[in-house]
Write a protein that holds these residues in place. Structure first.
Motif, PDB file in Angstrom:
ATOM      1  N   TRP B 312       0.842  -1.198   0.000  1.00  0.00           N
ATOM      2  CA  TRP B 312       0.000   0.000   0.000  1.00  0.00           C
ATOM      3  C   TRP B 312       0.878   1.250   0.000  1.00  0.00           C
ATOM      4  O   TRP B 312       0.591   2.214  -0.718  1.00  0.00           O
ATOM      5  CB  TRP B 312      -0.919  -0.021   1.227  1.00  0.00           C
ATOM      6  CG  TRP B 312      -1.779   1.181   1.316  1.00  0.00           C
ATOM      7  CD1 TRP B 312      -2.937   1.391   0.632  1.00  0.00           C
ATOM      8  CD2 TRP B 312      -1.533   2.355   2.090  1.00  0.00           C
ATOM      9  NE1 TRP B 312      -3.430   2.630   0.953  1.00  0.00           N
ATOM     10  CE2 TRP B 312      -2.600   3.245   1.843  1.00  0.00           C
ATOM     11  CE3 TRP B 312      -0.536   2.737   2.974  1.00  0.00           C
ATOM     12  CZ2 TRP B 312      -2.680   4.484   2.433  1.00  0.00           C
ATOM     13  CZ3 TRP B 312      -0.621   3.973   3.565  1.00  0.00           C
ATOM     14  CH2 TRP B 312      -1.686   4.836   3.303  1.00  0.00           C
ATOM     15  N   TRP B 316       1.021   4.086  -2.760  1.00  0.00           N
ATOM     16  CA  TRP B 316       0.895   5.497  -2.358  1.00  0.00           C
ATOM     17  C   TRP B 316       1.977   6.318  -3.057  1.00  0.00           C
ATOM     18  O   TRP B 316       1.689   7.380  -3.628  1.00  0.00           O
ATOM     19  CB  TRP B 316       1.025   5.545  -0.842  1.00  0.00           C
ATOM     20  CG  TRP B 316       0.873   6.874  -0.185  1.00  0.00           C
ATOM     21  CD1 TRP B 316       0.329   8.000  -0.709  1.00  0.00           C
ATOM     22  CD2 TRP B 316       1.285   7.190   1.152  1.00  0.00           C
ATOM     23  NE1 TRP B 316       0.366   9.001   0.227  1.00  0.00           N
ATOM     24  CE2 TRP B 316       0.946   8.530   1.369  1.00  0.00           C
ATOM     25  CE3 TRP B 316       1.899   6.462   2.175  1.00  0.00           C
ATOM     26  CZ2 TRP B 316       1.214   9.164   2.578  1.00  0.00           C
ATOM     27  CZ3 TRP B 316       2.151   7.087   3.368  1.00  0.00           C
ATOM     28  CH2 TRP B 316       1.809   8.418   3.563  1.00  0.00           C
ATOM     29  N   PHE B 317       3.216   5.821  -3.075  1.00  0.00           N
ATOM     30  CA  PHE B 317       4.293   6.499  -3.809  1.00  0.00           C
ATOM     31  C   PHE B 317       3.899   6.647  -5.268  1.00  0.00           C
ATOM     32  O   PHE B 317       4.021   7.704  -5.860  1.00  0.00           O
ATOM     33  CB  PHE B 317       5.596   5.688  -3.763  1.00  0.00           C
ATOM     34  CG  PHE B 317       6.287   5.679  -2.432  1.00  0.00           C
ATOM     35  CD1 PHE B 317       5.834   6.450  -1.389  1.00  0.00           C
ATOM     36  CD2 PHE B 317       7.398   4.887  -2.235  1.00  0.00           C
ATOM     37  CE1 PHE B 317       6.466   6.443  -0.173  1.00  0.00           C
ATOM     38  CE2 PHE B 317       8.042   4.868  -1.025  1.00  0.00           C
ATOM     39  CZ  PHE B 317       7.575   5.642   0.012  1.00  0.00           C
ATOM     40  N   TRP B 319       1.084   6.684  -6.870  1.00  0.00           N
ATOM     41  CA  TRP B 319       0.026   7.593  -7.287  1.00  0.00           C
ATOM     42  C   TRP B 319       0.247   8.995  -6.751  1.00  0.00           C
ATOM     43  O   TRP B 319      -0.635   9.830  -6.832  1.00  0.00           O
ATOM     44  CB  TRP B 319      -1.336   7.035  -6.880  1.00  0.00           C
ATOM     45  CG  TRP B 319      -1.564   5.779  -7.610  1.00  0.00           C
ATOM     46  CD1 TRP B 319      -1.511   4.520  -7.098  1.00  0.00           C
ATOM     47  CD2 TRP B 319      -1.799   5.619  -9.001  1.00  0.00           C
ATOM     48  NE1 TRP B 319      -1.705   3.600  -8.084  1.00  0.00           N
ATOM     49  CE2 TRP B 319      -1.887   4.241  -9.258  1.00  0.00           C
ATOM     50  CE3 TRP B 319      -1.947   6.516 -10.067  1.00  0.00           C
ATOM     51  CZ2 TRP B 319      -2.123   3.744 -10.539  1.00  0.00           C
ATOM     52  CZ3 TRP B 319      -2.178   6.007 -11.317  1.00  0.00           C
ATOM     53  CH2 TRP B 319      -2.260   4.634 -11.543  1.00  0.00           C
ATOM     54  N   THR B 320       1.420   9.260  -6.174  1.00  0.00           N
ATOM     55  CA  THR B 320       1.718  10.607  -5.711  1.00  0.00           C
ATOM     56  C   THR B 320       2.740  11.296  -6.587  1.00  0.00           C
ATOM     57  O   THR B 320       2.562  12.444  -6.970  1.00  0.00           O
ATOM     58  CB  THR B 320       2.253  10.556  -4.270  1.00  0.00           C
ATOM     59  OG1 THR B 320       1.297   9.908  -3.456  1.00  0.00           O
ATOM     60  CG2 THR B 320       2.498  11.947  -3.748  1.00  0.00           C
TER      61      THR B 320
END
Lengths: 148, 358
Positions: B312, B316-317, B319-320
């Motif tokens: 996860w 997170w990385f 989609w950032t």
């Protein structure tokens, strides 16, 4: 040379800026999702009041409209969507002749929802509502008569 | 804790009582291979579903919701679609290498997958060079990618493969340094022994500052290793259509896709094994009742929980951060991660020699 431009400073600055980005997306992860699940949520679906889906003529309880048959909407329409059919009647009391609305035809299939007709109307006799489910099987069903 | 070797020994003895020892070993090999491949595919399906849902949540969407409840059957539909598609052979491609490449990629990730300790005794490959073997197997996947780009006879594939080669080979170094940091701390390369040593505290707590730094560097380099954004240069859609797998279709493309997702799982699983204790429950030395309660949660739950948490974080990385430029990729590795990793290794060595670890 400032600290933030040095090799070590760049590492800290870069890390800080990456963490800022991560913070933004983490907040987004937990916010309420904006997806509308359309056919299921028809009961609760809220379309914006300013949405232009279909031209209509607000009628009062007796079925009367405010249209004065001036034809400004018809001439304002860039697509020729609106046709205003009128007839001339003579007022019995004053004896003056007056144009009244016979038939207000609106072709939804031609409309580009620019709202110029609504803006042109001096009496606010026409408006847009948000009944957006306009799909029909025949093009002729898109030609609507707005007055009663 | 429940030891899975009791089950495997029971099966072993049952097979040996029924047939000669050589046959028993062959049957066991087939059983293990079937289970490993099945687990591999199931994890891939779970990961693809998770990716779509997590990505949607980060973009304030819901993701797939139509096929099955909450879109649970979406991935199965996608897999079925992939299976019935035609595998197109490309004119003037190097057809032998073209067909070999996806299998190399999958083979590397399956071999690495087999090294993972899912629970106590539930591990296919476990020997005294575990970490070393793991690095070797995980890094020959890049060979498949290079071959795919070369044999496709397509300039986009070629550029993608070359970028991938340059990126994966250089980031391998950081991963190696981070693993070496942990090996320095533990003094062993055997994976089961590594997990066993974390019974009083996970390595990230035992090794405090250098271990945490190594963990962060590992996550960055691991992300680059799996060719995912922000390091998705080898398949940068806007620049190279699809990079090295542009010319692949059907299940050959499916192999690349599955291997990419499983590499993410493997990177996360290795991170959880090396830094977060693998299947070892959270133990704090001194609090015996707390440790007892933690022991009631099965090891596989601990392992998968930690692994999926790291997955996860990696999503997170993804989609950032925006994609790095091609010149920024080696800069980050050679100017930042490698020097920091080397210094970190030195700090860890000093800590171990001086006995400053917990």
């Amino acid at each position: 040379m400032k600290f933030r431009d040095t090799y070590i400073g760049k590492i800290f600055n870069g890390t800080r800026s990456l963490l800022t980005g991560l913070g933004v997306t983490l907040k987004e992860f937990f916010t309420k999702k904006v997806t509308e699940q359309y056919p299921e949520n028809r009961k609760t679906l809220k379309i914006s009041d300013r949405h232009r889906a279909m031209l209509y003529m607000p009628l009062d309880e007796n079925g009367n409209n405010k249209c004065i048959a001036c034809g400004l909407c018809q001439s304002a329409c860039p697509n020729g969507t609106i046709t205003v059919k009128t007839k001339t009647v003579t007022d019995e009391e004053t004896g003056k002749s007056k144009k009244v609305l016979l038939e207000y035809t609106y072709d939804l299939g031609c409309c580009m929802f620019c709202q110029l007709c609504v803006n042109a109307c001096p009496k606010d006799a026409i408006a847009f509502n948000n009944h957006f489910e306009n799909a029909v099987f025949d093009r002729s069903k898109l030609v609507l008569k707005l007055n009663k | 804790m429940f030891d899975f070797t009791t089950i495997t020994t029971a099966i072993d003895q049952f097979l040996r009582s029924m047939m000669p020892a050589q046959f028993a070993i062959i049957v066991e090999c087939i059983l293990v291979a079937a289970c490993a491949l099945l687990a591999y595919v199931m994890f891939a399906i779970v990961m693809i579903f998770m990716e779509r849902k997590v990505c949607a949540a980060f973009q304030c969407r819901l993701g797939p919701m139509r096929v099955g409840p909450w879109g649970l059957l979406q991935v199965f539909a996608d897999v079925f679609k992939m299976l019935i598609k035609e595998i197109i052979s490309i004119n003037r491609s190097d057809s032998f290498l073209y067909r070999l490449a996806p299998y190399l990629v999958v083979m590397s990730s399956v071999l690495t997958f087999c090294c993972l300790p899912f629970a106590k005794g539930l591990q296919v490959l476990d020997f005294n060079m575990g970490v070393f073997f793991l690095m070797a197997t995980s890094s020959f996947g890049v060979l498949g990618i290079l071959l795919a780009g070369w044999s496709s006879n397509n300039k986009f594939s070629m550029i993608g493969a070359m970028r991938s080669g340059a990126q994966m080979i250089s980031y391998e170094l950081s991963i190696g340094l981070c693993m070496l940091t942990v090996v320095t701390l533990s003094g062993t390369m055997q994976i089961s022994e590594l997990v066993e040593q974390q019974h009083d505290a996970w390595f990230i707590f035992k090794g405090h500052l250098p271990a945490m730094l190594a963990f962060v560097i590992y996550l960055i380099a691991g992300n680059a290793e799996t060719n995912r954004a922000p390091f998705d240069l080898p398949e940068a859609e806007s620049e190279l259509t699809a990079g090295f797998h542009t010319e692949y279709s059907g299940m050959h493309f499916g192999f690349f896709y599955v291997a990419e997702f499983m590499n993410l799982f493997i990177v996360a699983a290795i991170a959880s094994t090396l830094f977060l204790g693998g299947w070892m429950p959270l133990h704090i030395s001194g609090f015996d009742t707390f440790n007892m309660v933690m022991d009631y949660i099965p090891g596989i739950v601990w392992f998968l929980g930690k692994t999926f948490f790291i997955i996860w974080v990696l999503m997170w990385f993804r989609w950032t951060f925006p994609r790095l430029r091609i010149d920024q990729v080696p800069t980050l590795e050679w100017k930042y991660l490698v020097p920091i990793g080397l210094v970190n290794l030195l700090i860890m060595t000093v800590c171990v020699v001086m006995g400053w670890t917990f």
